[in-house]
Structures are given as structure tokens and as C-alpha cells.
Motif scaffolding. Structure first.
Motif, mmCIF file in Angstrom:
data_model
loop_
_atom_site.group_PDB
_atom_site.id
_atom_site.type_symbol
_atom_site.label_atom_id
_atom_site.label_comp_id
_atom_site.label_asym_id
_atom_site.label_seq_id
_atom_site.Cartn_x
_atom_site.Cartn_y
_atom_site.Cartn_z
ATOM 1 N N TYR A 23 -11.111 -16.694 -16.380
ATOM 2 C CA TYR A 23 -12.014 -15.798 -15.655
ATOM 3 C C TYR A 23 -11.359 -14.421 -15.551
ATOM 4 N N PRO A 24 -12.127 -13.341 -15.694
ATOM 5 C CA PRO A 24 -11.520 -12.003 -15.672
ATOM 6 C C PRO A 24 -11.037 -11.613 -14.275
ATOM 7 N N ASP A 25 -10.024 -10.750 -14.226
ATOM 8 C CA ASP A 25 -9.524 -10.241 -12.947
ATOM 9 C C ASP A 25 -10.556 -9.344 -12.274
ATOM 10 N N VAL A 26 -11.321 -8.627 -13.084
ATOM 11 C CA VAL A 26 -12.359 -7.721 -12.586
ATOM 12 C C VAL A 26 -13.685 -8.174 -13.185
ATOM 13 N N ALA A 27 -14.711 -8.249 -12.352
ATOM 14 C CA ALA A 27 -16.022 -8.685 -12.842
ATOM 15 C C ALA A 27 -16.503 -7.756 -13.953
ATOM 16 N N ALA A 28 -16.985 -8.350 -15.028
ATOM 17 C CA ALA A 28 -17.444 -7.586 -16.183
ATOM 18 C C ALA A 28 -18.854 -7.059 -15.935
ATOM 19 N N ASN A 29 -19.135 -5.866 -16.450
ATOM 20 C CA ASN A 29 -20.496 -5.328 -16.456
ATOM 21 C C ASN A 29 -21.103 -5.711 -17.791
ATOM 22 N N VAL A 30 -21.963 -6.708 -17.774
ATOM 23 C CA VAL A 30 -22.545 -7.233 -19.004
ATOM 24 C C VAL A 30 -23.951 -6.679 -19.169
ATOM 25 N N GLU A 31 -24.195 -6.053 -20.309
ATOM 26 C CA GLU A 31 -25.529 -5.574 -20.662
ATOM 27 C C GLU A 31 -25.921 -6.195 -21.986
ATOM 28 N N GLU A 32 -27.153 -6.673 -22.058
ATOM 29 C CA GLU A 32 -27.657 -7.338 -23.257
ATOM 30 C C GLU A 32 -29.115 -6.961 -23.470
ATOM 31 N N SER A 33 -29.573 -7.108 -24.689
ATOM 32 C CA SER A 33 -30.997 -7.088 -25.000
ATOM 33 C C SER A 33 -31.477 -8.529 -24.930
ATOM 34 N N LEU A 34 -32.679 -8.743 -24.403
ATOM 35 C CA LEU A 34 -33.173 -10.101 -24.215
ATOM 36 C C LEU A 34 -34.542 -10.291 -24.852
ATOM 37 N N ILE A 35 -34.768 -11.486 -25.337
ATOM 38 C CA ILE A 35 -36.100 -11.934 -25.717
ATOM 39 C C ILE A 35 -36.279 -13.305 -25.085
ATOM 40 N N ILE A 36 -37.283 -13.433 -24.247
ATOM 41 C CA ILE A 36 -37.625 -14.722 -23.644
ATOM 42 C C ILE A 36 -38.818 -15.233 -24.426
ATOM 43 N N LEU A 37 -38.609 -16.305 -25.170
ATOM 44 C CA LEU A 37 -39.598 -16.789 -26.120
ATOM 45 C C LEU A 37 -39.961 -18.246 -25.822
ATOM 46 N N PRO A 38 -40.980 -18.475 -24.981
ATOM 47 C CA PRO A 38 -41.404 -19.843 -24.710
ATOM 48 C C PRO A 38 -42.204 -20.397 -25.887
ATOM 49 N N ARG A 39 -42.530 -21.671 -25.858
ATOM 50 C CA ARG A 39 -43.311 -22.287 -26.945
ATOM 51 C C ARG A 39 -44.736 -21.745 -26.987
ATOM 52 N N LYS A 40 -45.281 -21.419 -25.812
ATOM 53 C CA LYS A 40 -46.617 -20.831 -25.775
ATOM 54 C C LYS A 40 -46.688 -19.884 -24.580
ATOM 55 N N GLY A 41 -47.711 -19.057 -24.565
ATOM 56 C CA GLY A 41 -47.865 -18.106 -23.466
ATOM 57 C C GLY A 41 -47.374 -16.727 -23.863
ATOM 58 N N LEU A 42 -46.684 -16.082 -22.942
ATOM 59 C CA LEU A 42 -46.220 -14.716 -23.158
ATOM 60 C C LEU A 42 -44.728 -14.673 -23.466
ATOM 61 N N LYS A 43 -44.361 -13.790 -24.388
ATOM 62 C CA LYS A 43 -42.944 -13.543 -24.650
ATOM 63 C C LYS A 43 -42.585 -12.201 -24.023
ATOM 64 N N PHE A 44 -41.354 -12.089 -23.582
ATOM 65 C CA PHE A 44 -40.854 -10.884 -22.934
ATOM 66 C C PHE A 44 -39.683 -10.350 -23.736
ATOM 67 N N GLN A 45 -39.712 -9.046 -24.005
ATOM 68 C CA GLN A 45 -38.629 -8.388 -24.728
ATOM 69 C C GLN A 45 -38.084 -7.262 -23.850
ATOM 70 N N VAL A 46 -36.793 -7.291 -23.608
ATOM 71 C CA VAL A 46 -36.122 -6.306 -22.767
ATOM 72 C C VAL A 46 -35.027 -5.658 -23.611
ATOM 73 N N PRO A 47 -35.185 -4.373 -23.953
ATOM 74 C CA PRO A 47 -34.169 -3.716 -24.770
ATOM 75 C C PRO A 47 -32.799 -3.595 -24.088
ATOM 76 N N ARG A 48 -32.798 -3.447 -22.742
ATOM 77 C CA ARG A 48 -31.527 -3.286 -22.031
ATOM 78 C C ARG A 48 -31.637 -3.934 -20.655
ATOM 79 N N ALA A 49 -30.737 -4.852 -20.366
ATOM 80 C CA ALA A 49 -30.727 -5.531 -19.074
ATOM 81 C C ALA A 49 -29.295 -5.746 -18.609
#
Length: 95
Positions: A23-49
Motif C-alpha cells: 500500500y502506498p505511503d501517500v494516497a494516490a490520485n487516480v484518474e481514468e477514462s471509464l466505460i460502463i457497458l451493461p448487457r442491455k440498457g444504457l452505456k456510460f462513457q466518462v472521458p475523465r474521472a
């Protein structure tokens, strides 16, 4: 559930050496791009989170080690991108 060492490093930071994650000594600032892709319904795309993770699990013979992950949508660094895109996984007929 039941993450591997690379997942822990990606979500929390820290180092992996000789098949042990530290585990890091200092908490990391993690930023990622996300795609939430369920089997059906709506997908969500987040360029920066901003990603925040925490352990949630029962350390027992039958318990699972879970990671709760929270993503906070942030303004993208690229001006041509929006914060969030939502669309259908499988668009309805006639769309």
C-alpha cells in the motif's frame, strides 16, 4: 471481487515486488477514462474521472474480498470532449 495485485496497484497506487503489493505511503490520485457497458440498457462513457477505492470484505474462509470503487466525473482536459456520454448498448429498432 477478489482483485489481483495489478488491480490493487491500479486503484490504490503502491508497488508490486516479488508477488506482494505494498500500500502506498501517500494516497494516490487516480484518474481514468471509464466505460460502463451493461448487457442491455444504457452505456456510460466518462472521458475523465477521479477514482476512489476502499476495501469492503470479510476476512474469513467463506468471505469475499470486495473493493468499492467510486468514480467522480471531472471536466476533460480536452475542450472538445464533454464530461459524460450516454447511449444505448443496443439501439432500439428504428433509431
Amino acid at each position: 471481487m477478489n482483485p489481483d495485485l495489478n488491480t490493487l496497484k491500479r486503484l490504490f497506487g503502491g508497488e508490486i515486488a516479488t508477488n506482494i503489493w505494498a500500500y502506498p505511503d501517500v494516497a494516490a490520485n487516480v484518474e481514468e477514462s471509464l466505460i460502463i457497458l451493461p448487457r442491455k440498457g444504457l452505456k456510460f462513457q466518462v472521458p475523465r474521472a477521479k477514482i476512489k477505492a476502499k476495501f469492503n470484505g470479510e476476512f474469513s474462509k467463506k468471505g469475499l474480498l470486495l473493493l468499492e470503487v467510486t468514480a467522480t466525473v471531472m471536466k476533460p482536459n480536452t475542450s472538445s470532449l464533454k464530461k459524460l456520454y450516454v447511449g444505448y448498448v443496443n439501439p432500439p429498432a428504428g433509431s
